[in-house]
Design an enzyme around this catalytic site. Structure first.
Site, PDB file in Angstrom:
ATOM      1  N   HIS A  34       0.865  -1.183   0.000  1.00  0.00           N
ATOM      2  CA  HIS A  34       0.000   0.000   0.000  1.00  0.00           C
ATOM      3  C   HIS A  34       0.903   1.235   0.000  1.00  0.00           C
ATOM      4  O   HIS A  34       2.139   1.113  -0.005  1.00  0.00           O
ATOM      5  CB  HIS A  34      -0.950  -0.018   1.212  1.00  0.00           C
ATOM      6  CG  HIS A  34      -0.252  -0.313   2.519  1.00  0.00           C
ATOM      7  ND1 HIS A  34       0.629   0.559   3.100  1.00  0.00           N
ATOM      8  CD2 HIS A  34      -0.310  -1.398   3.333  1.00  0.00           C
ATOM      9  CE1 HIS A  34       1.081   0.040   4.228  1.00  0.00           C
ATOM     10  NE2 HIS A  34       0.538  -1.148   4.393  1.00  0.00           N
ATOM     11  N   GLY A  36       1.815   3.153   2.267  1.00  0.00           N
ATOM     12  CA  GLY A  36       2.794   3.182   3.365  1.00  0.00           C
ATOM     13  C   GLY A  36       4.104   2.535   2.936  1.00  0.00           C
ATOM     14  O   GLY A  36       5.192   3.100   3.111  1.00  0.00           O
ATOM     15  N   HIS A  37       3.987   1.346   2.347  1.00  0.00           N
ATOM     16  CA  HIS A  37       5.193   0.673   1.847  1.00  0.00           C
ATOM     17  C   HIS A  37       5.868   1.523   0.771  1.00  0.00           C
ATOM     18  O   HIS A  37       7.091   1.677   0.749  1.00  0.00           O
ATOM     19  CB  HIS A  37       4.833  -0.669   1.201  1.00  0.00           C
ATOM     20  CG  HIS A  37       4.244  -1.689   2.136  1.00  0.00           C
ATOM     21  ND1 HIS A  37       2.955  -2.146   2.018  1.00  0.00           N
ATOM     22  CD2 HIS A  37       4.769  -2.348   3.193  1.00  0.00           C
ATOM     23  CE1 HIS A  37       2.715  -3.055   2.948  1.00  0.00           C
ATOM     24  NE2 HIS A  37       3.800  -3.192   3.690  1.00  0.00           N
ATOM     25  N   LYS A 151       5.218   2.728  11.900  1.00  0.00           N
ATOM     26  CA  LYS A 151       3.998   1.972  12.217  1.00  0.00           C
ATOM     27  C   LYS A 151       4.286   0.798  13.157  1.00  0.00           C
ATOM     28  O   LYS A 151       3.507   0.495  14.050  1.00  0.00           O
ATOM     29  CB  LYS A 151       3.398   1.476  10.903  1.00  0.00           C
ATOM     30  CG  LYS A 151       2.497   0.285  11.004  1.00  0.00           C
ATOM     31  CD  LYS A 151       1.070   0.690  10.928  1.00  0.00           C
ATOM     32  CE  LYS A 151       0.107  -0.431  11.262  1.00  0.00           C
ATOM     33  NZ  LYS A 151       0.460  -1.723  10.701  1.00  0.00           N
ATOM     34  N   ASP A 152       5.441   0.128  12.931  1.00  0.00           N
ATOM     35  CA  ASP A 152       5.820  -1.006  13.784  1.00  0.00           C
ATOM     36  C   ASP A 152       6.909  -0.521  14.736  1.00  0.00           C
ATOM     37  O   ASP A 152       8.090  -0.823  14.568  1.00  0.00           O
ATOM     38  CB  ASP A 152       6.302  -2.161  12.917  1.00  0.00           C
ATOM     39  CG  ASP A 152       5.192  -2.677  12.020  1.00  0.00           C
ATOM     40  OD1 ASP A 152       4.438  -3.549  12.450  1.00  0.00           O
ATOM     41  OD2 ASP A 152       5.045  -2.160  10.886  1.00  0.00           O
ATOM     42  N   GLN A 155       8.999  -3.058  16.609  1.00  0.00           N
ATOM     43  CA  GLN A 155       9.803  -3.803  15.632  1.00  0.00           C
ATOM     44  C   GLN A 155      11.090  -3.049  15.303  1.00  0.00           C
ATOM     45  O   GLN A 155      12.191  -3.593  15.365  1.00  0.00           O
ATOM     46  CB  GLN A 155       8.981  -4.033  14.373  1.00  0.00           C
ATOM     47  CG  GLN A 155       9.761  -4.565  13.198  1.00  0.00           C
ATOM     48  CD  GLN A 155       8.843  -4.955  12.050  1.00  0.00           C
ATOM     49  OE1 GLN A 155       8.144  -5.953  12.116  1.00  0.00           O
ATOM     50  NE2 GLN A 155       8.837  -4.172  10.995  1.00  0.00           N
ATOM     51  N   SER A 188      -1.614  -3.892   5.440  1.00  0.00           N
ATOM     52  CA  SER A 188      -2.074  -4.944   4.531  1.00  0.00           C
ATOM     53  C   SER A 188      -3.281  -5.651   5.129  1.00  0.00           C
ATOM     54  O   SER A 188      -4.167  -6.121   4.416  1.00  0.00           O
ATOM     55  CB  SER A 188      -0.959  -5.958   4.299  1.00  0.00           C
ATOM     56  OG  SER A 188       0.213  -5.291   3.903  1.00  0.00           O
TER      57      SER A 188
HETATM   58  P1  AMP Z   1       4.933  -5.365   6.415  1.00  0.00           P
HETATM   59  O1  AMP Z   1       4.726  -5.672   4.974  1.00  0.00           O
HETATM   60  O2  AMP Z   1       3.676  -5.175   7.184  1.00  0.00           O
HETATM   61  O3  AMP Z   1       5.899  -6.324   7.064  1.00  0.00           O
HETATM   62  O4  AMP Z   1       5.643  -3.944   6.476  1.00  0.00           O
HETATM   63  C1  AMP Z   1       6.833  -3.690   5.790  1.00  0.00           C
HETATM   64  C2  AMP Z   1       7.360  -2.358   6.222  1.00  0.00           C
HETATM   65  O5  AMP Z   1       6.409  -1.344   5.903  1.00  0.00           O
HETATM   66  C3  AMP Z   1       7.613  -2.266   7.738  1.00  0.00           C
HETATM   67  O6  AMP Z   1       8.820  -1.584   7.971  1.00  0.00           O
HETATM   68  C4  AMP Z   1       6.417  -1.491   8.222  1.00  0.00           C
HETATM   69  O7  AMP Z   1       6.676  -0.755   9.415  1.00  0.00           O
HETATM   70  C5  AMP Z   1       6.176  -0.537   7.055  1.00  0.00           C
HETATM   71  N1  AMP Z   1       4.797  -0.061   7.054  1.00  0.00           N
HETATM   72  C6  AMP Z   1       3.669  -0.795   7.245  1.00  0.00           C
HETATM   73  N2  AMP Z   1       2.592   0.006   7.253  1.00  0.00           N
HETATM   74  C7  AMP Z   1       3.039   1.271   7.074  1.00  0.00           C
HETATM   75  C8  AMP Z   1       2.415   2.550   6.993  1.00  0.00           C
HETATM   76  N3  AMP Z   1       1.093   2.686   7.109  1.00  0.00           N
HETATM   77  N4  AMP Z   1       3.185   3.648   6.798  1.00  0.00           N
HETATM   78  C9  AMP Z   1       4.539   3.526   6.672  1.00  0.00           C
HETATM   79  N5  AMP Z   1       5.195   2.347   6.744  1.00  0.00           N
HETATM   80  C10 AMP Z   1       4.458   1.238   6.934  1.00  0.00           C
END
Ligand code: AMP
Length: 285
Positions: A34, A36-37, A151-152, A155, A188
């Site tokens: 999305h 964010g990524h 967001k995390d 983490q 996601s």
């Molecule tokens: P994920 O696919 O959920 O493992 O996330 C991959 C990366 O994208 C991680 O570093 C998350 O912190 C970051 N991420 C997830 N959601 C967002 C968001 N809404 N805004 C910015 N970064 C995000």
């Protein structure tokens, strides 16, 4: 955009780029991308010459088999979005590439409180799996910059702890949380929300906003209890809402004695687990 599923092919590409002086940024993801990524990919483009995005739904960090099975997978659409955003390399390894049977990939690190509170308390084993995959992907990609999202929060705090503890040659860069118009953090997992729960989920950011607005005027525990009640009143099930020191992640009672403060929460909307946070004061050094 280059596409690799075999790590040896990716590695020879990276070595080539590095030998011609190119700086490599790496954005690890689990796909179902999305904005964010994509904002992290854009940050990588600003700060380096080559951006590598990985898509790997890491089985070792899921503590509910149902969450792993239902995690959205949409590789073709993801690849199109990455290409459009200007990402240079997409790395989609198989489980066997990340965890070859002959290699011990477990990480032995004392995480102390950092690993025991919040996500660590409610998702046993999650952070061991997360650190294991991040370390392994860092070994494979060998980037100069690792880009992760605020967001995390817990983490990235643990990843920074691992980078320091193992003296890994990479710099962690944090991108801000991107939100939907009503404030819900993009995730996601939002794809799995019914329209009704999707509307109700906006309460999570409202609660965080209210804590920020009332910081310094209302007792922290009252802010917490009120927030938990507001989330329950919407029909979501809060798991935790903590106001913690941003460095130690220890819950705090008095905001005046801490320079870096974060409010973090997790809640279930039916069987979808959502997390969010807001930095109330200060920043990561
Ligand atoms: P994920 O696919 O959920 O493992 O996330 C991959 C990366 O994208 C991680 O570093 C998350 O912190 C970051 N991420 C997830 N959601 C967002 C968001 N809404 N805004 C910015 N970064 C995000």
């Amino acid at each position: 955009m280059h596409y690799y599923s075999l790590s040896e092919n990716l590695q020879s590409f990276i070595e080539n780029q590095k030998s011609s002086g190119k700086k490599i940024a790496f954005v690890p993801t689990m796909g179902a991308l999305h904005e964010g990524h994509l904002s992290l990919i854009r940050l990588g483009i600003q700060q380096s010459s080559v951006v590598v995005c990985s898509i790997f739904v890491n089985p070792t960090q899921f503590n509910h088999p149902n969450d792993l099975q239902t995690y959205p997978r949409m590789l073709e659409a993801d690849a199109r979005l990455l290409e459009k955003t200007g990402c240079h390399v997409l790395f989609v390894p198989d489980v066997i590439e990340v965890y070859p049977p002959a290699l011990d990939t477990h990480i032995q690190l004392d995480l102390g409180t950092l690993g025991q509170v919040m996500e660590g308390k409610f998702r046993p084993g999650h952070f061991d799996g997360m650190l294991q995959v991040v370390k392994r992907l860092l070994d494979l990609v060998n980037p100069d910059l690792l880009i992760m999202g605020q967001k995390d929060f817990q983490q990235f705090t643990l990843v920074q702890h691992m980078i320091n503890a193992l003296a890994l040659p990479v710099q962690l860069v944090i991108g801000p949380t991107l939100r939907e118009e009503d404030g819900l953090a993009m995730s996601s997992r939002n794809l799995r929300l019914t329209p009704e729960l999707r509307k109700k989920a906006r309460i999570l950011f409202q609660v965080l906003g209210e804590i920020q607005a009332k910081l310094g005027q209302t007792d922290l525990d009252i802010l917490r209890q009120t927030g938990l009640r507001q989330i329950s009143d919407q029909g979501l099930k809060p798991e935790y809402l903590e106001i913690v020191d941003g460095n130690t992640l220890e819950p705090i009672l008095d905001e005046k004695t801490h320079n870096y403060l974060v409010a973090c929460l997790a809640a279930w909307a039916d069987d979808v687990r959502l997390i969010d946070n807001i930095i109330l004061k200060g920043s990561k050094d």
